[in-house]
Design an enzyme around this catalytic site. Sequence first.
Site, PDB file in Angstrom:
ATOM      1  CG  HIS A  18      -2.073  -1.203   0.938  1.00  0.00           C
ATOM      2  ND1 HIS A  18      -2.752  -1.886   2.032  1.00  0.00           N
ATOM      3  CD2 HIS A  18      -2.789  -1.597  -0.150  1.00  0.00           C
ATOM      4  CE1 HIS A  18      -3.470  -2.846   1.567  1.00  0.00           C
ATOM      5  NE2 HIS A  18      -3.637  -2.500   0.265  1.00  0.00           N
ATOM      6  CG  HIS A  41      -7.189 -11.129  -8.003  1.00  0.00           C
ATOM      7  ND1 HIS A  41      -6.639 -10.909  -8.942  1.00  0.00           N
ATOM      8  CD2 HIS A  41      -7.400 -12.599  -8.009  1.00  0.00           C
ATOM      9  CE1 HIS A  41      -6.477 -11.907  -9.695  1.00  0.00           C
ATOM     10  NE2 HIS A  41      -6.929 -13.250  -9.048  1.00  0.00           N
ATOM     11  CB  SER A  97      -5.624  -2.686  -2.762  1.00  0.00           C
ATOM     12  OG  SER A  97      -4.537  -3.227  -2.615  1.00  0.00           O
ATOM     13  CD  GLU A 115     -13.164 -11.356  -4.211  1.00  0.00           C
ATOM     14  OE1 GLU A 115     -12.923 -12.446  -4.259  1.00  0.00           O
ATOM     15  OE2 GLU A 115     -11.913 -10.717  -4.261  1.00  0.00           O
ATOM     16  CG  ASP A 139     -11.643 -15.902 -14.361  1.00  0.00           C
ATOM     17  OD1 ASP A 139     -11.147 -16.690 -13.702  1.00  0.00           O
ATOM     18  OD2 ASP A 139     -10.730 -15.505 -15.208  1.00  0.00           O
ATOM     19  CG  ASP A 160      -3.231  -8.465  -3.823  1.00  0.00           C
ATOM     20  OD1 ASP A 160      -2.483  -9.300  -3.363  1.00  0.00           O
ATOM     21  OD2 ASP A 160      -3.647  -7.504  -2.960  1.00  0.00           O
TER      22      ASP A 160
END
Length: 276
Positions: A18, A41, A97, A115, A139, A160
């Site tokens: 971060h 993600h 994030s 997500e 996805d 991520d």
Amino acid sequence: MNYRHSFHAGNSADVVKHCLLIALVRALQQKPGALTLIDTHAGCGLYDLNADQAQRTGEAAQGVVRAFADAHPLLNDYRDAVKAVNTGDEPDLYPGSPRVLAQLLRPQDLLILNEKHPEDAKALRYAMRGTSAAVHERDAYELWLALLPTRTPRGVVVVDPPYEQTDERDRITATLAAAQRKWAHGVTVIWYPLKDRAAHERWKQKLRRLGIAKFMSVEHWLYDADQPGIYNGAGLFIINPPYAFTQALPPLLEALRAALAPEGHRGDITAEWLSD
């Protein structure tokens, strides 16, 4: 490796990730043109450091708690981002994030979050209420390619994953190669855990063979000698980092190393170019 984020929120990897994301986006925002920020993600967006999952590992004590105890001014932007989701002097909540990126948005910027897990996506939508973020439930690798090139001339893709799947690194490599064909000038940030040094070096060699012109690797090794079979640190691959970011990076990395070094260890945090 299984890296379910609710167990690890606020750990040393989050602090480094971060801090660098904030510095990267701010460097890009030195130009007035709009940015599209994409998090493939995104996770839950906000984490309770007093919840059972975070308390079970206690990793925040070696991450965000250390960063708060350190007075180095180069960590101020990071501390401010964490303070923004808390009411007291000590961090009880930790911004993932998505919440960190949302704080950086200018009126002209866009934030797109993804997500795949339904429960986490529901939590993410709740965590992002009141912001302008768009939330998808797709996805991650399909979305990564589908949104390129970005609607704005410039953008950042943050990748991520939890590394739960054995083919995660292969999927990242293949998708990055395809993404470069569609969006060669874009900025991409890929987070990864460090556990097995030899396996990680093999992955870096595969990524080198992609021939990406501006490809940086930042690695944070916590211990002075590798600890077999456990988490040893984390890093970021950064494609096309802006000049202002790379020039300001060395003192920030040293501040992070000093703040996060485990007791009895100096630790090591380095940046290298994977491109020739």
